[in-house]
Design a protein around this motif. Structure first.
Motif, PDB file in Angstrom:
ATOM      1  N   CYS A 149       0.824  -1.215   0.000  1.00 12.86           N
ATOM      2  CA  CYS A 149       0.000   0.000   0.000  1.00 12.86           C
ATOM      3  C   CYS A 149       0.854   1.260   0.000  1.00 12.86           C
ATOM      4  O   CYS A 149       1.902   1.324   0.628  1.00 12.86           O
ATOM      5  CB  CYS A 149      -0.887   0.024   1.241  1.00 12.86           C
ATOM      6  N   CYS A 174      -0.767  -0.606   8.231  1.00  9.07           N
ATOM      7  CA  CYS A 174      -0.295  -1.680   9.106  1.00  9.07           C
ATOM      8  C   CYS A 174       0.750  -1.155  10.091  1.00  9.07           C
ATOM      9  O   CYS A 174       0.750  -1.507  11.260  1.00  9.07           O
ATOM     10  CB  CYS A 174       0.309  -2.813   8.286  1.00  9.07           C
ATOM     11  N   CYS A 206      -4.061  -3.581   8.922  1.00  6.75           N
ATOM     12  CA  CYS A 206      -3.746  -3.905   7.523  1.00  6.75           C
ATOM     13  C   CYS A 206      -4.965  -3.592   6.653  1.00  6.75           C
ATOM     14  O   CYS A 206      -6.104  -3.871   7.031  1.00  6.75           O
ATOM     15  CB  CYS A 206      -3.381  -5.390   7.409  1.00  6.75           C
TER      16      CYS A 206
HETATM   17  S1  SF4 Z   1       0.611  -5.490   5.264  1.00 12.34           S
HETATM   18 FE1  SF4 Z   1      -1.440  -4.872   4.680  1.00 12.34          FE
HETATM   19  S2  SF4 Z   1      -1.532  -2.641   5.029  1.00 12.34           S
HETATM   20 FE2  SF4 Z   1       0.605  -3.256   5.095  1.00 12.34          FE
HETATM   21  S3  SF4 Z   1       1.324  -2.877   3.051  1.00 12.34           S
HETATM   22 FE3  SF4 Z   1       0.722  -5.018   3.068  1.00 12.34          FE
HETATM   23  S4  SF4 Z   1      -1.430  -5.060   2.471  1.00 12.34           S
HETATM   24 FE4  SF4 Z   1      -0.896  -2.941   2.928  1.00 12.34          FE
END
Ligand code: SF4
Ligand SMILES: Cc1cc2nc3c(=O)[nH]c(=O)nc-3n(C[C@H](O)[C@H](O)[C@H](O)COP(=O)(O)OP(=O)(O)OC[C@H]3O[C@@H](n4cnc5c(N)ncnc54)[C@H](O)[C@@H]3O)c2cc1C
Ligand SMILES: Cc1cc2nc3c(=O)[nH]c(=O)nc-3n(C[C@H](O)[C@H](O)[C@H](O)COP(=O)(O)OP(=O)(O)OC[C@H]3O[C@@H](n4cnc5c(N)ncnc54)[C@H](O)[C@@H]3O)c2cc1C
Ligand code: SF4
Ligand code: FES
Lengths: 468, 275
Positions: free
Chosen positions: A46, A51, A104
């Protein structure tokens, strides 16, 4: 966002419940390389990685996951260790579902990235490849000519010490027990967190030049004031909240009635499950009752089962929804055959002529109106008393701060619960040269929140010593 | 590692070690104890601090089970893995006036620094030391050096007066007014000392020895009942007002692991036959 989201969280392989209830080996087996790559591949990297906000030590989550995706484990280890000195521990015991994973972006779809499991995978890979973490060898430590003392070697103390050592301070940890690690070593059982792993993360902290002095009860062997008078310019207090609470009902001092702390300390720290190879004994008996509904109760119950009990009951006065234990731990316990006796409360223990507990009398409860904590208040149902035969009782009601450190350190301000008044953002106490963090500041909490506190204190101590 | 600088065989099955532990020696006060763990597989056991100098702490122990028997195989130059203290509250010592100290069996050791400090605080110290027989007696000279009067008893009369310690205790209380009594020894002895002084209403302090693990208030294994309240002997004690202690409960809790202790001892003896 990519076209299609993969919402199939890769499950964690675990030991079969029927087998694992008979051994102390780790329950969760860890991802294989294939599984790790598959799970990491689900991360959508993202732009706004929310997160990260959920992690008290600011692990660079998308960055390390990306390194895993690229199968560059070396890089993943480095990214992880730059923020987290105890990743193999966090990957196992962090309540991820309420920390990083709940934040997340895929959590809304019900399939957050299994950040903890990936963290565990990377950390375990790092342990298997010590050459990666050993790259610092030959580097000179203590480049800043200032000494900092840390009291307690639990997660808060270890984190603060390691961060300060990385900044070049000469750090000494004073630990009361004969082994470093705090609750990680004496409380959390082997089958959830193998002690060898704690040991290797403690060794990592030591590899930065941190000196750990064991068998030092601060307040007894020496006081925090004496440490300060002895060349140390700052002290971080992290002695945890280790004093056990009891029910306060008749018969509680009969033999066969343990606090969860004693039961777990005998089992984990003293290795009573290997008696008589190890000298410390324990008596789990056949019928065990555990009082409480938190993680500690689950751990004690599951240890009792592994020590040979044939029937383990968890007795809790509210219902399942109010249980503070992590859902995962409760399910693990249920799978292993632990019986939950909900809405039940003990009245008194009954002993034999040798002073050993033989039974407990309980009564039933029902849920009334919500109380201050928002949970429905349990009320006693009259006429429901009943007696159950037991060999062993384990009281897992929680712990409070041990007064030894606060009561022997001069001019420290305390709360009415006996915790040390501490500024949350910096860890500063009412005294200039003393910081505090972890369970001693907050009351019993979590490994990762204690680590976060250790980190913030390290930053604050560094700026204090630089300005001073 | 904590090295043993000297060893003395004081009496049959009773040994003295001086252990290098400067930090503890600097802080030690009468009534406090240490906890030691002999080696990586060892149990943590508490022992009272029997004396100290600048660099060492003296412990005196009696062989009763596996750990103390294993300990007895060590000699000067060997070391002990872990040694921590001083733990517990020091004994409250003031200028009381006339006091009696009673030491039974291996309890003679902890009573020595106590008597010495009482003497230093200008009390008139009357000591009663007792053991089952002559072979088990030690430190009569040391005790004499810090006492105004000393009475030695043995159960079988093989040395000193044939009596239990409670007999001279009673006689002295009948003879004169005493401000305080201290009794250290087997629980049963402390219980009867309390019963003996009770009719005279003299404040009597005993040093309790429940089973312990950490010794810092973390496990609750050492809990005792005093005046109807639960106390942790390792941090609230080990000294308590004898009239308030539930001695029977203490004795029952001390027996909690009899089967396991027997098993451990048998296995140890098998693996290492004693000459
Ligand atoms: S862990 Fe979840 S919020 Fe973090 S970058 Fe990956 S998909 Fe995105
Ligand atoms: C059985 C159990 C299971 C748990 N499971 C989880 C879990 O799964 N996930 C999770 O996040 N959290 C869990 N927790 C909570 C978590 O372990 C604690 O919140 C965390 O360990 C607190 O860290 P800390 O560094 O503040 O203190 P601690 O870990 O308590 O460490 C304090 C250290 O200081 C030492 N010390 C104490 N007094 C002195 C003194 N006077 N002088 C010198 N040293 C001293 C202690 O011996 C200890 O080593 C669990 C707790 C328990 C008891
Ligand atoms: C505060 C305190 C001070 C003491 N001071 C002395 C002393 O100066 N000299 C001395 O000889 N003894 C002393 N003791 C008793 C000593 O700790 C026990 O004799 C020793 O632990 C026995 O261990 P073992 O393995 O040899 O015997 P075991 O066979 O294990 O046990 C024999 C008996 O000792 C007691 N015991 C066992 N384990 C422990 C333990 N972990 N903690 C306490 N008691 C235990 C039990 O009642 C048991 O039935 C003291 C005890 C306490 C609590
Ligand atoms: S340390 Fe804990 S909270 Fe932080 S990312 Fe790792 S598992 Fe999540
Ligand atoms: S020995 Fe653990 S609390 Fe006293």
């Amino acid at each position: 966002m990519p076209e299609k989201l993969n919402l199939n969280r890769v499950p964690m392989p675990r030991q079969d419940p029927k087998v694992r209830r008979g051994n102390f080996d780790e329950v969760a087996l860890g991802y294989t390389e294939e599984q790790a790559l598959e799970e990491a591949g689900r991360c959508i990297q993202c732009k706004k990685p929310s997160c990260k906000e959920g992690c008290p030590v600011n692990v660079d989550i998308p960055e390390f996951i990306n390194a895993v995706r690229e199968n560059n484990m070396r890089e993943a280890v480095k990214i992880l260790q730059s923020k987290n000195s105890l990743p193999a521990i966090c990957g196992r015991v962090c309540p991820q579902e309420t920390q990083c994973e709940v934040k997340c972006n895929l959590a809304k779809k019900g399939a957050p990235i299994a950040i903890g499991r990936l963290e565990r995978y990377v950390a375990d890979w790092g342990r298997a490849h010590p050459e990666v973490t050993a790259e610092r060898e030959g580097q000179s430590f203590s480049i800043v000519d200032k000494k900092v003392a840390v009291v307690g070697s639990g997660p808060a103390g270890l984190t603060c010490a390691c961060d300060l050592a990385k900044l070049g301070y000469a750090v000494t940890i004073f630990e009361a027990l004969h082994i470093a690690g705090g609750v990680l070593m004496y409380g959390i059982p082997e089958f959830r967190l193998p002690k060898e792993i704690v040991q290797s993360e403690v060794d990592y902290v030591k590899s930065w030049g941190v000196d750990i002095k064991l068998n030092q009860v601060i307040g007894k062997t020496k006081t925090a004031d004496e440490i300060l008078g002895n060349g140390f310019e700052a002290v971080f207090l992290a002695p945890g909240a280790g004093a056990p609470m009891f029910l306060g009902i008749p018969g509680e001092n009969l033999s066969g009635i343990y606090s969860a702390n004693e039961f777990l300390t005998r089992t984990n720290l003293m290795k009573a499950y290997l008696f008589p190879e190890y000298d410390t004994p324990i008596k789990a008996g056949k019928r065990v009752a555990v009082f409480g509904g938190g993680n500690v109760a689950m751990d004690a119950a599951r240890c009792a089962l592994r020590l040979g009990a044939s029937e383990v009951n968890i007795i809790y006065r509210r219902s399942k929804i109010e249980m503070p234990a992590r859902a995962e731990e409760r399910e693990n316990a249920e799978e292993e055959g632990i019986i939950f006796r909900l809405l039940t409360n003990p009245l008194r223990f009954i002993g034999d002529d040798q002073g050993r507990v033989v039974a407990v009398e309980c009564y039933e409860m029902e849920l009334g109106e919500p109380d201050e904590s928002g949970r429905r208040r349990p009320i006693r149902k009259p006429g429901t008393e009943f007696v159950t035969e037991i060999d062993t009782a384990i009281i897992a009601l929680g712990t409070r701060p041990n007064p030894i450190v606060p009561s022997t350190t001069s001019r420290l301000k305390l709360t009415k619960w006996g915790t040390i008044i501490t500024d949350e953002a910096t860890g500063r106490t009412s005294r200039d040269e003393i910081w505090c963090g972890g369970d001693m500041a907050t009351g019993a909490a979590t490994v990762i929140s204690a680590m976060g506190a250790g980190k913030r204190a390290a930053v604050s101590i560094d700026s204090y010593l630089k300005s001073g | 590692m904590y090295s043993i600088t000297s060893r003395e065989d004081l009496a049959s099955g009773i040994y003295l070690f001086k252990v290098e532990a400067e930090d503890i020696a600097k802080k030690a006060k009468p009534g406090q104890f240490i906890i030691l763990r002999m080696d990586d597989k060892g149990e943590r056991i508490p022992l009272t601090i029997a004396d100290w100098d600048e660099k060492t702490v003296t412990i005196v122990f009696m062989e009763v089970g596996k750990t103390t028997q294993k300990l007895a195989t060590l000699s000067a130059g060997d070391s002990i893995a872990d040694f921590v203290g001083p733990l517990g509250q020091p004994t409250e010592i003031e200028s009381f006036g006339r006091v009696i100290v009673v030491g039974g069996g291996v309890g003679i050791a902890p009573i020595f620094p106590l008597a010495r400090e009482l003497k230093r605080k200008r009390n008139t110290v009357i000591s009663i030391i007792g053991s089952r027989n002559k072979d088990l007696l030690f430190w009569e000279d040391k005790m004499r050096s810090v006492s105004d009067e000393i009475i030695v008893t043995t159960d079988d009369g093989s040395y000193g007066r044939k009596a239990l310690v409670t007999q001279p205790l009673k006689e002295i209380l009948e003879r004169e007014k005493i401000q305080r009594v201290f009794a250290v020894g087997p629980v049963i002895m402390m219980k009867f000392c309390a019963a003996t002084t009770k009719p005279f209403d003299v404040k009597t302090m005993v040093s309790l020895n429940p089973i312990m693990v950490d010794g810092t208030g973390m496990c609750g294994c050492c809990r005792v009942e005093v005046g109807g309240e639960t106390k942790f002997a390792c941090v609230d004690g080990p000294d308590f007002d004898a009239y308030l202690v539930d001695f029977d409960l203490l004795m029952m809790r001390q027996r909690a692991y009899l089967d396991e202790e027997k098993k451990a001892l048998e296995m140890w003896e098998k693996s290492c036959p004693k000459s």
